[in-house]
Design an enzyme around this catalytic site. Structure first.
Site, mmCIF file in Angstrom:
data_model
loop_
_atom_site.group_PDB
_atom_site.id
_atom_site.type_symbol
_atom_site.label_atom_id
_atom_site.label_comp_id
_atom_site.label_asym_id
_atom_site.label_seq_id
_atom_site.Cartn_x
_atom_site.Cartn_y
_atom_site.Cartn_z
ATOM 1 N N HIS A 8 62.521 47.247 57.076
ATOM 2 C CA HIS A 8 61.633 47.924 58.020
ATOM 3 C C HIS A 8 60.957 46.920 58.952
ATOM 4 O O HIS A 8 60.434 45.914 58.491
ATOM 5 C CB HIS A 8 60.586 48.697 57.215
ATOM 6 C CG HIS A 8 59.688 49.574 58.020
ATOM 7 N ND1 HIS A 8 58.327 49.593 57.828
ATOM 8 C CD2 HIS A 8 59.953 50.468 58.992
ATOM 9 C CE1 HIS A 8 57.799 50.480 58.654
ATOM 10 N NE2 HIS A 8 58.757 51.027 59.375
ATOM 11 N N HIS A 60 55.371 47.911 67.969
ATOM 12 C CA HIS A 60 55.021 49.167 67.321
ATOM 13 C C HIS A 60 53.840 49.846 67.999
ATOM 14 O O HIS A 60 53.877 51.038 68.289
ATOM 15 C CB HIS A 60 54.707 48.913 65.838
ATOM 16 C CG HIS A 60 54.423 50.163 65.062
ATOM 17 N ND1 HIS A 60 53.187 50.771 65.051
ATOM 18 C CD2 HIS A 60 55.218 50.940 64.277
ATOM 19 C CE1 HIS A 60 53.230 51.857 64.296
ATOM 20 N NE2 HIS A 60 54.456 51.982 63.816
HETATM 21 O O1 G3P Z 1 61.909 54.525 61.623
HETATM 22 C C1 G3P Z 1 61.159 54.676 60.481
HETATM 23 C C2 G3P Z 1 59.751 54.170 60.631
HETATM 24 O O2 G3P Z 1 59.766 52.923 61.232
HETATM 25 C C3 G3P Z 1 58.875 55.112 61.400
HETATM 26 O O3 G3P Z 1 57.533 54.760 61.359
HETATM 27 O O4 G3P Z 1 55.481 53.871 62.320
HETATM 28 O O5 G3P Z 1 56.905 52.418 60.922
HETATM 29 O O6 G3P Z 1 57.653 53.060 63.186
HETATM 30 P P1 G3P Z 1 56.881 53.469 61.982
HETATM 31 MG MG MG Z 2 59.653 52.177 63.209
#
Ligand code: G3P
Ligand code: MG
Length: 245
Positions: free
Chosen positions: A10, A52
């Site tokens: 992630h 982000h």
């Molecule tokens: O794509 C999955 C996840 O990354 C979505 O949430 O806020 O971490 O971008 P976020």
């Molecule tokens: Mg994401």
């Protein structure tokens, strides 16, 4: 149903490096991961960068907006110090550099299109057009777009229909089947908290792979896998081995 790696780091490198930077991608690759998720937003000059948050303050110090800052300025900004002194000076990454790194190192990409407020269409359009241009027709197996923004996904669909799209949701909306059909979406991406075994079965029975974020315990990852979840992304790349699935 899911011909891609089942486990993704992630924001590039999970908890091992500052999110959405080249250092994060390096951390993901070093941990043995073959796939990464990261977030892409447009700078003021419409150059996509890995980011982000729409506003500075968390991963980049100061105040201001990504969408109001030119990419040359962003590329000088420190996106690493917040994470730890070892990463001081790690710059905001350009999407172009991230794509190059992933291609050179065999990392499959889930590119989350993360538009700033009001920029859904433009962001989807630019990210799709550039990705298509850089990867070429043969390279589109190396990337999948996802987004919470329907507008961004529609724009990507119009520009690069052959690059697969995942509808990203926190919980399953009532009209998910209509949305998936109209977006010609490949997969459904859903938050761990919004998921149940019944939902996994329902979505998969409709012919769509299920991607779950963000799963940080091995036990939960195993349970989801047992439910039939096709792919998960995790921050705990130190805990969940890349060959887990
Ligand atoms: O794509 C999955 C996840 O990354 C979505 O949430 O806020 O971490 O971008 P976020
Ligand atoms: Mg994401």
């Amino acid at each position: 149903m899911w011909p891609y790696p089942k486990l993704l780091a992630h924001r590039g490198g999970g908890i091992l490096a500052p999110e959405n930077t080249l250092a994060a991608l390096r951390a993901g690759a070093r941990a043995g991961y073959r796939a990464v998720e990261f977030d892409v937003m447009l700078a003021a000059d419409a150059v996509p960068v890995l980011m982000h948050d729409e506003h500075f303050g968390r991963t980049v110090a100061g105040t201001g907006r990504v969408a109001a800052t030119p990419s040359v300025v962003l590329a000088q900004m420190d996106a690493g110090s917040w994470f730890g002194p070892a990463f001081a000076g790690e710059p905001v990454a350009l999407y172009r550099d991230a794509v190059d790194y992933c291609r050179e190192n065999g990392l499959w990409m889930n590119v989350e299109i993360k538009p700033a407020q009001g920029a859904g269409s433009k962001t989807g359009e630019v990210v799709a057009a550039l990705t298509r241009q850089w990867l070429g027709a043969d390279g589109s197996g190396g990337v999948l777009f996802s987004s919470f923004s329907i507008i961004a996904l529609q724009a990507a669909q119009a520009i690069a229909p052959d690059i697969p799209r995942g509808l990203l949701v926190r919980a399953l909306p009532d009209d998910w089947q209509e949305l998936m059909a109209s977006l010609q979406a490949f997969s459904l991406h859903i938050a761990d908290a919004g998921l149940s075994e019944a939902i996994v079965q329902q979505v998969r029975a409709a012919g769509y792979p299920v991607f779950c974020y963000t799963v940080n315990s091995r036990r939960r990852a195993r349970q989801l896998s047992g439910w039939g979840v096709d792919a998960i992304c995790t921050d705990r790349i130190d805990r969940i081995a890349a060959d887990f699935a």
